[in-house]
Each structure stands twice: as structure tokens, then as C-alpha cells.
Motif scaffolding. Structure first.
Motif, PDB file in Angstrom:
ATOM      1  N   GLN A  31       0.827  -1.200   0.000  1.00 19.46           N
ATOM      2  CA  GLN A  31       0.000   0.000   0.000  1.00 19.46           C
ATOM      3  C   GLN A  31       0.867   1.258   0.000  1.00 19.46           C
ATOM      4  O   GLN A  31       0.615   2.212  -0.746  1.00 19.46           O
ATOM      5  CB  GLN A  31      -0.912  -0.011   1.227  1.00 19.46           C
ATOM      6  N   MET A  32       1.908   1.270   0.835  1.00 20.01           N
ATOM      7  CA  MET A  32       2.819   2.413   0.878  1.00 20.01           C
ATOM      8  C   MET A  32       3.626   2.530  -0.408  1.00 20.01           C
ATOM      9  O   MET A  32       3.985   3.625  -0.831  1.00 20.01           O
ATOM     10  CB  MET A  32       3.762   2.287   2.070  1.00 20.01           C
ATOM     11  N   MET A  33       3.885   1.390  -1.052  1.00 17.73           N
ATOM     12  CA  MET A  33       4.599   1.389  -2.330  1.00 17.73           C
ATOM     13  C   MET A  33       3.871   2.237  -3.363  1.00 17.73           C
ATOM     14  O   MET A  33       4.496   2.977  -4.132  1.00 17.73           O
ATOM     15  CB  MET A  33       4.749  -0.043  -2.836  1.00 17.73           C
ATOM     16  N   THR A  34       2.545   2.144  -3.399  1.00 19.10           N
ATOM     17  CA  THR A  34       1.776   2.884  -4.399  1.00 19.10           C
ATOM     18  C   THR A  34       1.920   4.396  -4.206  1.00 19.10           C
ATOM     19  O   THR A  34       1.909   5.157  -5.172  1.00 19.10           O
ATOM     20  CB  THR A  34       0.288   2.491  -4.343  1.00 19.10           C
ATOM     21  N   ILE A  35       2.053   4.835  -2.954  1.00 14.81           N
ATOM     22  CA  ILE A  35       2.249   6.265  -2.693  1.00 14.81           C
ATOM     23  C   ILE A  35       3.613   6.704  -3.220  1.00 14.81           C
ATOM     24  O   ILE A  35       3.748   7.758  -3.853  1.00 14.81           O
ATOM     25  CB  ILE A  35       2.111   6.562  -1.195  1.00 14.81           C
ATOM     26  N   PHE A  36       4.628   5.889  -2.973  1.00 11.70           N
ATOM     27  CA  PHE A  36       5.958   6.203  -3.495  1.00 11.70           C
ATOM     28  C   PHE A  36       5.983   6.161  -5.016  1.00 11.70           C
ATOM     29  O   PHE A  36       6.665   6.975  -5.659  1.00 11.70           O
ATOM     30  CB  PHE A  36       6.994   5.240  -2.929  1.00 11.70           C
ATOM     31  N   VAL A  37       5.268   5.209  -5.605  1.00 15.62           N
ATOM     32  CA  VAL A  37       5.219   5.123  -7.068  1.00 15.62           C
ATOM     33  C   VAL A  37       4.645   6.413  -7.646  1.00 15.62           C
ATOM     34  O   VAL A  37       5.177   6.973  -8.619  1.00 15.62           O
ATOM     35  CB  VAL A  37       4.381   3.905  -7.515  1.00 15.62           C
ATOM     36  N   ALA A  38       3.570   6.907  -7.043  1.00 18.84           N
ATOM     37  CA  ALA A  38       2.978   8.160  -7.514  1.00 18.84           C
ATOM     38  C   ALA A  38       3.965   9.312  -7.386  1.00 18.84           C
ATOM     39  O   ALA A  38       4.066  10.167  -8.279  1.00 18.84           O
ATOM     40  CB  ALA A  38       1.704   8.457  -6.720  1.00 18.84           C
ATOM     41  N   GLY A  39       4.709   9.332  -6.278  1.00 26.79           N
ATOM     42  CA  GLY A  39       5.698  10.385  -6.093  1.00 26.79           C
ATOM     43  C   GLY A  39       6.829  10.296  -7.100  1.00 26.79           C
ATOM     44  O   GLY A  39       7.258  11.309  -7.668  1.00 26.79           O
ATOM     45  N   LEU A  40       7.318   9.101  -7.349  1.00 24.72           N
ATOM     46  CA  LEU A  40       8.418   8.911  -8.299  1.00 24.72           C
ATOM     47  C   LEU A  40       7.995   9.251  -9.726  1.00 24.72           C
ATOM     48  O   LEU A  40       8.785   9.786 -10.509  1.00 24.72           O
ATOM     49  CB  LEU A  40       8.925   7.474  -8.234  1.00 24.72           C
ATOM     50  N   GLN A  41       6.759   8.938 -10.072  1.00 26.24           N
ATOM     51  CA  GLN A  41       6.296   9.235 -11.421  1.00 26.24           C
ATOM     52  C   GLN A  41       6.089  10.728 -11.655  1.00 26.24           C
ATOM     53  O   GLN A  41       5.969  11.172 -12.793  1.00 26.24           O
ATOM     54  CB  GLN A  41       4.996   8.472 -11.699  1.00 26.24           C
ATOM     55  N   SER A  42       6.043  11.501 -10.568  1.00 27.69           N
ATOM     56  CA  SER A  42       5.892  12.952 -10.702  1.00 27.69           C
ATOM     57  C   SER A  42       7.235  13.678 -10.810  1.00 27.69           C
ATOM     58  O   SER A  42       7.265  14.885 -11.032  1.00 27.69           O
ATOM     59  CB  SER A  42       5.111  13.510  -9.507  1.00 27.69           C
ATOM     60  N   VAL A  43       8.341  12.946 -10.636  1.00 31.69           N
ATOM     61  CA  VAL A  43       9.672  13.555 -10.759  1.00 31.69           C
ATOM     62  C   VAL A  43       9.934  13.851 -12.234  1.00 31.69           C
ATOM     63  O   VAL A  43       9.892  12.926 -13.067  1.00 31.69           O
ATOM     64  CB  VAL A  43      10.762  12.625 -10.186  1.00 31.69           C
ATOM     65  N   PRO A  44      10.213  15.085 -12.602  1.00 28.08           N
ATOM     66  CA  PRO A  44      10.447  15.409 -14.025  1.00 28.08           C
ATOM     67  C   PRO A  44      11.646  14.648 -14.588  1.00 28.08           C
ATOM     68  O   PRO A  44      12.736  14.660 -14.006  1.00 28.08           O
ATOM     69  CB  PRO A  44      10.717  16.921 -14.001  1.00 28.08           C
ATOM     70  N   ALA A  45      11.449  13.993 -15.693  1.00 21.56           N
ATOM     71  CA  ALA A  45      12.538  13.238 -16.330  1.00 21.56           C
ATOM     72  C   ALA A  45      13.677  14.160 -16.747  1.00 21.56           C
ATOM     73  O   ALA A  45      14.846  13.745 -16.768  1.00 21.56           O
ATOM     74  CB  ALA A  45      12.000  12.478 -17.535  1.00 21.56           C
ATOM     75  N   GLU A  46      13.342  15.429 -17.053  1.00 18.14           N
ATOM     76  CA  GLU A  46      14.374  16.373 -17.474  1.00 18.14           C
ATOM     77  C   GLU A  46      15.405  16.619 -16.376  1.00 18.14           C
ATOM     78  O   GLU A  46      16.607  16.761 -16.644  1.00 18.14           O
ATOM     79  CB  GLU A  46      13.742  17.710 -17.887  1.00 18.14           C
ATOM     80  N   MET A  47      14.951  16.633 -15.108  1.00 14.12           N
ATOM     81  CA  MET A  47      15.865  16.870 -13.995  1.00 14.12           C
ATOM     82  C   MET A  47      16.808  15.686 -13.805  1.00 14.12           C
ATOM     83  O   MET A  47      17.998  15.856 -13.535  1.00 14.12           O
ATOM     84  CB  MET A  47      15.065  17.126 -12.706  1.00 14.12           C
ATOM     85  N   VAL A  48      16.268  14.474 -13.968  1.00 14.36           N
ATOM     86  CA  VAL A  48      17.107  13.277 -13.856  1.00 14.36           C
ATOM     87  C   VAL A  48      18.127  13.242 -14.980  1.00 14.36           C
ATOM     88  O   VAL A  48      19.312  12.932 -14.775  1.00 14.36           O
ATOM     89  CB  VAL A  48      16.229  12.009 -13.875  1.00 14.36           C
ATOM     90  N   GLU A  49      17.688  13.575 -16.202  1.00  9.96           N
ATOM     91  CA  GLU A  49      18.596  13.583 -17.345  1.00  9.96           C
ATOM     92  C   GLU A  49      19.674  14.653 -17.180  1.00  9.96           C
ATOM     93  O   GLU A  49      20.843  14.444 -17.520  1.00  9.96           O
ATOM     94  CB  GLU A  49      17.800  13.818 -18.624  1.00  9.96           C
ATOM     95  N   ALA A  50      19.291  15.813 -16.629  1.00 15.01           N
ATOM     96  CA  ALA A  50      20.258  16.888 -16.421  1.00 15.01           C
ATOM     97  C   ALA A  50      21.318  16.478 -15.412  1.00 15.01           C
ATOM     98  O   ALA A  50      22.510  16.780 -15.578  1.00 15.01           O
ATOM     99  CB  ALA A  50      19.551  18.153 -15.954  1.00 15.01           C
ATOM    100  N   ALA A  51      20.899  15.767 -14.361  1.00 20.82           N
ATOM    101  CA  ALA A  51      21.862  15.285 -13.368  1.00 20.82           C
ATOM    102  C   ALA A  51      22.824  14.292 -13.994  1.00 20.82           C
ATOM    103  O   ALA A  51      24.030  14.302 -13.698  1.00 20.82           O
ATOM    104  CB  ALA A  51      21.118  14.648 -12.199  1.00 20.82           C
ATOM    105  N   ALA A  52      22.317  13.423 -14.874  1.00 19.13           N
ATOM    106  CA  ALA A  52      23.181  12.449 -15.545  1.00 19.13           C
ATOM    107  C   ALA A  52      24.179  13.145 -16.458  1.00 19.13           C
ATOM    108  O   ALA A  52      25.355  12.764 -16.539  1.00 19.13           O
ATOM    109  CB  ALA A  52      22.330  11.454 -16.336  1.00 19.13           C
TER     110      ALA A  52
END
Length: 297
Positions: A176-197
Motif C-alpha cells: 500500500q505504501m509502495m503505491t504512494i511512493f510510485v505516484a511520487g516517483l512518477q511525478s519527478v520530471p525526467a528532465e531533472m534526472v537527465e540533467a543530473a546524468a
């Protein structure tokens, strides 16, 4: 003139919309606010639950619970141990699962459903499933440990019983808590992750500097909800330990229930207020902990 009419029409519309909340507000006041206020009143009395009269005893019930009732302090200690284990391991387990399964692939969606499945079971069903697992004679728990030449008394060992109950709670609600984290992770902009890489950050640096701050609200929700669950594990405890549970598995909710069953309504109301205070204090501490754990700019 038209502006005045528009203003009047708007006020009438707002009033009508406000009136729609009256039934729900009335039910909330009648079933929640009034009983809560009555609990505060009863907490400073010696009412036994059926007598038409009672006497006010001030803070005597609170003093008794905190300084002169080993059963209450034992339940509080057990509950804090239980809470600490559950809030740490359930949050970590749920976060790891979410990091592995947050992408919307067919396989991830299937596995999310598998891990979420225990949540839809009733608490009593979960308790009896794990009571079978923990059975020292024919439970599969000792069967698995036997493969490594080990064995355990599980719930029969007073020193570790509450920890095994925590394992059950984590299994029950991690999905149940996993689904909350999944929603949070899916809201992280992919552009920010790509910029960090692009800037040369490795996976851990990207998680710590980008992902973790972005999912802080989800983490707060998970830890707060887990805290409340840890103190409301009444049915899990009774299912695993029976009624009343033995001292090693007694927590605040079962202790309050037992006090009510013994017709000490005033004292039980005082325990319930302390119960709420502990949950509020821990949730405040958890919120501060999450905010302090955020990397500085």
C-alpha cells in the motif's frame, strides 16, 4: 447595477454551496466532535460506564497511567518498539519496491498488483495466515528456518514476539505504501534526472540530490500513515495473540480496549487522550525528520 446583481447572485450561489456542507458537518459534529469532547470530560472522572453519577478526579487518571500503571507503560513501550520497526522497515521496503517498479511496463504493473494484494485482505485474515506461519509445531516459518539448521519460538518468545508482529504488519501494508511512493516517483520530471546524468551524477547522487527532495511529500505521507497504522494494529494483535493479549504483545490500543472492558471508562478515556497525544507527537517528529534529511542547497 449589473455588478450589484452579479455580486448578489454570487453570494447566493456561495450560500447555496455552503448549505450543501451542513449535513456532512452535522454528522461530523454529532459522531466525532461531541464524543471527543465527552472523552475529555470523562478522562477527569472516575466514571465506570454505567453509573448515573461520577466524581471529578482531576488529572489523577493521567498520573496513574504515566507513573503508577505498569500495564500501560508496558503497552506504551511495546508500541514504541513496534512503531520504530514498522516505520523504518516498511518505509524502506516500500521505497525499494517503488524504485524498482515505478515505470509503467507490463511486468512492473503485474508485480505492483502482487505486492499490493495483501492490503485488500482483512486484518483478521492476515493475522490468522501469519499465526499459521508462526506456529512452532507445524508452521512454515520453522520449516524455512530448519533449512539453515535454525528454529524459533516466534510469538512464544516474550522478548521477540512484538518484533514478529511487526514483520506481519510490514508484509500487510508495504504494498500500500509502495503505491504512494510510485505516484511520487512518477511525478519527478525526467528532465531533472537527465540533467543530473549529463552533469556526471551517478545513480546514488541523482537519487539523493534530485529524486529524494522531490518525493519528500510522499515520504511524509507514508511515514505519518505508517505511524497511525502502528498504533491502530488492534485487530492484528488480537488475531495473533488472542484477547486479551499477553504482556509481550500488548499495545496501547489493546490496553485501552481492556480498560474499557473492565468498566474503567474514565481511566480508559484518559489513556485514549494520551494515545492521541503520542501519535501527534510522533507524526510531528517524523515530519521534522524528513525535512532535516533533505540535502541542503
Amino acid at each position: 447595477m449589473s455588478r450589484r446583481r452579479q455580486s448578489r447572485a454570487r453570494r447566493k450561489e456561495e450560500l447555496v454551496l455552503l448549505l450543501f456542507t451542513v449535513p456532512a458537518l452535522g454528522l461530523y459534529i454529532f459522531f466525532f466532535v461531541i464524543p471527543a469532547l465527552q472523552s475529555v470530560q470523562y478522562s477527569v472522572t472516575d466514571w465506570n460506564g454505567y453509573s448515573p453519577t461520577f466524581e471529578y478526579v482531576g488529572l489523577r487518571n493521567f498520573t496513574r497511567a504515566l507513573t503508577n500503571d505498569s500495564l500501560f507503560t508496558n503497552a506504551l513501550t511495546n508500541n514504541l518498539k513496534f512503531w520504530l520497526l514498522v516505520v523504518v522497515f516498511q518505509t524502506l521496503f516500500a521505497l525499494v519496491l517503488a524504485l524498482l517498479l515505478f515505470r509503467n511496463t507490463r511486468g512492473s504493473a503485474l508485480l505492483r498488483g502482487v505486492f499490493f494484494f495483501p492490503t485488500i485482505l482483512s486484518s483478521v485474515s492476515v493475522a490468522y495466515i501469519w499465526k499459521f506461519v508462526y506456529d512452532p509445531n507445524f508452521g512454515i516459518g520453522n520449516e524455512l528456518l530448519g533449512q539453515f539448521g535454525l528454529s524459533s519460538a516466534f510469538l512464544g518468545n516474550d522478548r521477540t514476539a512484538i518484533y514478529w508482529v511487526a514483520v506481519t504488519q510490514v508484509w500487510f501494508h508495504a504494498g500500500q505504501m509502495m503505491t504512494i511512493f510510485v505516484a511520487g516517483l512518477q511525478s519527478v520530471p525526467a528532465e531533472m534526472v537527465e540533467a543530473a546524468a549529463v552533469d556526471g551524477a551517478n545513480r546514488w547522487q541523482t537519487f539523493w540530490s534530485v529524486t529524494w527532495p522531490m518525493i519528500a511529500p510522499s515520504t511524509t505521507i507514508v511515514m505519518a500513515y505508517t505511524t497511525i497504522q502502528s498504533f491502530k494494529a488492534f485487530d492484528i494483535i488480537l488475531g495473533l495473540a488472542g484477547n486479551p493479549p499477553k504482556r509481550s504483545m500488548d499495545i496501547l490500543s489493546t490496553r485501552i480496549y481492556t480498560t474499557f472492558a473492565n468498566f474503567e471508562y474514565g481511566y480508559a478515556a484518559a489513556q485514549a487522550i494520551l494515545f492521541v497525544i503520542v501519535i501527534v507527537a510522533l507524526n510531528f517528529a517524523v515530519r521534522r525528520l524528513v525535512s532535516y534529511s533533505q540535502p541542503s542547497a
